[in-house]
Design an enzyme around this catalytic site. Structure first.
Site, PDB file in Angstrom:
ATOM      1  N   LYS A  58       0.831  -1.211   0.000  1.00 36.12           N
ATOM      2  CA  LYS A  58       0.000   0.000   0.000  1.00 36.12           C
ATOM      3  C   LYS A  58       0.865   1.261   0.000  1.00 36.12           C
ATOM      4  O   LYS A  58       0.496   2.286  -0.596  1.00 36.12           O
ATOM      5  CB  LYS A  58      -0.966   0.009   1.192  1.00 36.12           C
ATOM      6  CG  LYS A  58      -2.317  -0.543   0.851  1.00 36.12           C
ATOM      7  CD  LYS A  58      -2.370  -2.057   0.815  1.00 36.12           C
ATOM      8  CE  LYS A  58      -2.468  -2.718  -0.490  1.00 36.12           C
ATOM      9  NZ  LYS A  58      -2.408  -4.203  -0.412  1.00 36.12           N
ATOM     10  N   GLY A 188      -0.033 -14.331 -13.344  1.00 36.61           N
ATOM     11  CA  GLY A 188      -1.140 -14.366 -12.398  1.00 36.61           C
ATOM     12  C   GLY A 188      -1.804 -13.008 -12.250  1.00 36.61           C
ATOM     13  O   GLY A 188      -1.181 -12.054 -11.780  1.00 36.61           O
ATOM     14  N   ALA A 189      -3.088 -12.926 -12.682  1.00 35.80           N
ATOM     15  CA  ALA A 189      -3.846 -11.670 -12.525  1.00 35.80           C
ATOM     16  C   ALA A 189      -4.700 -11.742 -11.273  1.00 35.80           C
ATOM     17  O   ALA A 189      -5.900 -11.459 -11.297  1.00 35.80           O
ATOM     18  CB  ALA A 189      -4.705 -11.418 -13.757  1.00 35.80           C
ATOM     19  N   ILE A 192      -2.320  -9.872  -5.886  1.00 39.37           N
ATOM     20  CA  ILE A 192      -0.927  -9.434  -5.761  1.00 39.37           C
ATOM     21  C   ILE A 192      -0.378  -9.007  -7.121  1.00 39.37           C
ATOM     22  O   ILE A 192       0.265  -7.956  -7.250  1.00 39.37           O
ATOM     23  CB  ILE A 192      -0.076 -10.548  -5.112  1.00 39.37           C
ATOM     24  CG1 ILE A 192      -0.559 -10.777  -3.670  1.00 39.37           C
ATOM     25  CG2 ILE A 192       1.415 -10.203  -5.135  1.00 39.37           C
ATOM     26  CD1 ILE A 192       0.028 -11.976  -2.966  1.00 39.37           C
ATOM     27  N   VAL A 245       1.387 -20.002 -18.680  1.00 38.39           N
ATOM     28  CA  VAL A 245       2.849 -19.965 -18.793  1.00 38.39           C
ATOM     29  C   VAL A 245       3.417 -21.361 -18.527  1.00 38.39           C
ATOM     30  O   VAL A 245       3.005 -22.045 -17.592  1.00 38.39           O
ATOM     31  CB  VAL A 245       3.442 -18.960 -17.784  1.00 38.39           C
ATOM     32  CG1 VAL A 245       4.961 -18.917 -17.900  1.00 38.39           C
ATOM     33  CG2 VAL A 245       2.848 -17.573 -18.014  1.00 38.39           C
ATOM     34  N   ALA A 280       3.228 -14.370  -9.446  1.00 38.31           N
ATOM     35  CA  ALA A 280       2.204 -14.121  -8.413  1.00 38.31           C
ATOM     36  C   ALA A 280       1.055 -15.093  -8.639  1.00 38.31           C
ATOM     37  O   ALA A 280      -0.049 -14.708  -8.998  1.00 38.31           O
ATOM     38  CB  ALA A 280       1.725 -12.675  -8.492  1.00 38.31           C
ATOM     39  N   ARG A 283      -0.382 -18.385  -2.923  1.00 39.00           N
ATOM     40  CA  ARG A 283       0.450 -18.651  -1.752  1.00 39.00           C
ATOM     41  C   ARG A 283       0.054 -19.975  -1.122  1.00 39.00           C
ATOM     42  O   ARG A 283      -1.068 -20.440  -1.307  1.00 39.00           O
ATOM     43  CB  ARG A 283       0.295 -17.491  -0.745  1.00 39.00           C
ATOM     44  CG  ARG A 283       0.771 -16.160  -1.336  1.00 39.00           C
ATOM     45  CD  ARG A 283       0.610 -15.008  -0.375  1.00 39.00           C
ATOM     46  NE  ARG A 283       1.418 -15.137   0.815  1.00 39.00           N
ATOM     47  CZ  ARG A 283       2.723 -14.837   0.872  1.00 39.00           C
ATOM     48  NH1 ARG A 283       3.354 -14.403  -0.199  1.00 39.00           N
ATOM     49  NH2 ARG A 283       3.387 -14.967   2.002  1.00 39.00           N
ATOM     50  N   HIS A 455     -24.128  14.644   2.041  1.00 38.28           N
ATOM     51  CA  HIS A 455     -23.946  15.114   0.666  1.00 38.28           C
ATOM     52  C   HIS A 455     -22.930  16.244   0.654  1.00 38.28           C
ATOM     53  O   HIS A 455     -23.021  17.144   1.508  1.00 38.28           O
ATOM     54  CB  HIS A 455     -25.270  15.618   0.104  1.00 38.28           C
ATOM     55  CG  HIS A 455     -25.131  16.214  -1.266  1.00 38.28           C
ATOM     56  ND1 HIS A 455     -24.949  15.428  -2.388  1.00 38.28           N
ATOM     57  CD2 HIS A 455     -25.104  17.519  -1.676  1.00 38.28           C
ATOM     58  CE1 HIS A 455     -24.837  16.229  -3.441  1.00 38.28           C
ATOM     59  NE2 HIS A 455     -24.922  17.494  -3.040  1.00 38.28           N
TER      60      HIS A 455
END
Ligand code: FAD
Ligand code: AMP
Length: 478
Positions: A58, A188-189, A192, A245, A280, A283, A455
């Site tokens: 982050k 990997g989409a 992460i 891949v 990625a 895990r 608002h």
């Protein structure tokens, strides 16, 4: 002689440190063991989350977002800057400082709660004994009525793309590149891959994400995934779906090295050449070496510790929590399990509600949800009503220059009870909790629609989406 404790926790990540602190608050004598070292080679508490996960990612997402906005959003506000540059070293140093502040913070909290830290590798023995190989070479033996296993998870390594820490990396390497890679490949989409791919894309890398599955973010609501994909493409993130891949080879190119990635899609075999490759692909539970022979604790096929709904392993006084057990691999899921187990040990009614765990992906736009998706409700045959509202019609979002995305509220067709909330847009990582709260209190879409929202705020999109469930949204045609 083994040192006696009421509770010994193995792992000081989000799950473990929450369990340790809550157990200490409840009057128990607690030890917590962690093997991890920080970038400076010194022990660092806080687990994956604080060292190489949630917090550093982050920090980089925020730095890179400022840089991106400087080039892509400020102009709209009439602000121009000449020669904007990114000092990657300074950005990484800022991230490291934040990590140090938080890992040090856990050590301080342990001290304040009189928790004994052990710095080294812990192994559960039969009979609730834990042996610790400490970093100074000595061995400690601890015994406790209750042992909590909170060993967390490690990156999955692909056999044909082994991490070398330089050209082929996992999250640890991708949080520490010394310079912006010219070409970054990501396998990997998932969360992460998308978050770290976004960081380096915003800083100027050419980023290509290869994803084996044909659908983008299959776990998210399909409309949310579609909108997010469109926005990511607009930013120039190249996302290739249905691209599996099968090989990655580091080759010399002049004085440098590059990675040749082989993948297959519907058109056949292809090669992608990049400077850095982030793997990625998920895990796995970090259970290697955690259990001595004869403890009775069982692992499932994926190496996760088997537990019941209360995180009990079935072995007297042995519990397991966080990423090393079933359920979503999210820090806050681990937090709640840690607290629940400490409370159960103290005879209190600890519980985690899996139905209301929020999911967040901190890309731009952010993606967040809680509860069921439309796909899930359809598959389960649950009758539902959907109401959605776009941020493009929300004054605050437009004033901010961030009108992408929408909020969708899903409610039961007969009872009106909220079953899910799906959001994509600016700041939705915070907004999703309105859905969490409503679902936790078993509220209805009508409850949400009748709650006065300030608002102009982004939260008005939730108000209008809830009204749209009964086709009475004020700011759009129903
Ligand atoms: P961990 O955080 O993995 O901690 C386990 C600790 O136990 C480690 O320090 C490890 O060294 C130690 N350990 C393991 N075995 C032993 C042993 N035998 N002896 C001693 N010590 C041991 N989740 C979110 O909710 N939000 C996010 O934004 C988010 N972002 C992420 C970004 C990245 C790049 C990554 C990789 C993960 C992210 N996650 C995020 C996931 C989150 O980090 C994990 O879900 C969370 O850290 C799991 O907590 P845990 O306590 O179970 O395990
Ligand atoms: P997550 O588990 O959310 O971190 O996402 C990891 C993603 O990596 C999943 O969407 C997988 O489909 C994807 N993946 C796993 N192996 C491969 C591979 N060999 N090639 C491309 N994508 C992969």
């Amino acid at each position: 002689m083994a040192e006696q404790f009421d509770v010994v926790v193995i792992g000081a990540g989000p799950a473990g440190y929450h369990a340790a602190i809550r157990a200490a608050q409840l009057g128990m004598k607690v030890a917590c063991i962690d093997a991890a070292l920080g970038k400076d080679g010194k022990p660092a508490l806080g687990g994956t989350c604080l060292r190489v996960g949630c917090i550093p990612s982050k920090a980089l997402l925020d730095s890179s977002r400022q840089y991106w906005n400087l080039q892509h959003l400020f102009g709209e506000h009439g602000i121009s800057v000449k020669d904007a540059r990114i000092d990657v070293g300074a950005m990484i140093a800022r991230k490291d400082k934040i990590v140090k502040q938080f890992t040090g913070g856990i050590a301080m909290l342990f001290k304040a709660n009189k928790i004994t830290p052990y710095y080294g590798f812990g192994q559960l023995q039969p009979g609730n004994v834990v042996k610790v190989k400490q970093h100074d070479g000595s061995e400690a033996e601890l015994k406790a009525a209750n042992v909590i296993l909170a060993a967390g998870s490690d990156s999955i390594e692909l056999p044909f793309a082994k991490f070398d820490g330089e050209n082929i990396v996992d999250n640890v390497g991708a949080l520490d590149f010394a310079a912006v890679p010219k070409r970054l490949g990501v396998i990997g989409a998932g969360v992460i891959g998308l978050e770290l791919g976004s960081v380096w894309k915003r800083l100027g890398a050419e980023v290509t994400i290869l994803e084996a599955l044909p659908d983008f973010l299959a776990a998210a609501d399909a409309e949310v995934a579609k909108t997010a994909l469109k926005e990511f493409k607009k930013q120039g993130l190249e996302i290739r779906l249905g691209a599996k891949v099968s090989n990655a080879e580091v080759k010399a190119k002049g004085k440098n090295k590059e990675v040749h990635v082989t993948y297959a899609d519907a058109e056949g075999e292809k090669t992608l050449v990049v400077d850095k490759l982030l793997v990625a692909v998920g895990r796995r539970a970090a259970t290697r070496g955690l259990l001595a022979e004869g403890t009775g604790v069982k692992l499932d096929q994926r190496g996760m510790i088997e537990v019941d709904e209360h995180c009990h392993t079935g072995v007297d006084g042995v519990w397991a929590i966080g990423d090393c057990v079933r359920g979503p691999m999210l820090a806050h899921k681990g937090f709640e399990e840690g607290i629940a187990v400490a409370e159960l040990i103290a005879g209190l009614p600890g519980h985690v509600n899996f139905e209301t765990i929020p999911w967040v992906i901190y890309t731009e736009p952010e993606i967040a949800w809680v509860g069921k998706t439309e796909q899930q409700l359809k598959a389960e045959g649950v009758p539902y009503k959907a109401g959605s509202f776009p941020f493009a019609a929300i004054g605050r979002a437009v004033a901010m220059g961030e009108p992408a995305g929408f909020v969708k509220v899903l409610a039961h067709a007969e009872t009106d009870r909220v079953l899910g909330m799906h959001l994509v847009g600016v700041g939705v990582s915070e907004l999703v909790h309105e859905g969490v709260l409503t679902m936790e209190f078993k509220g209805s879409a009508d409850d949400l629609a009748r709650i006065c929202h300030a608002h102009p705020t982004l939260s008005e999109a939730i108000h209008d989406a809830a009204m749209a469930v009964d086709k009475r949204a004020i700011h759009k045609a129903n």
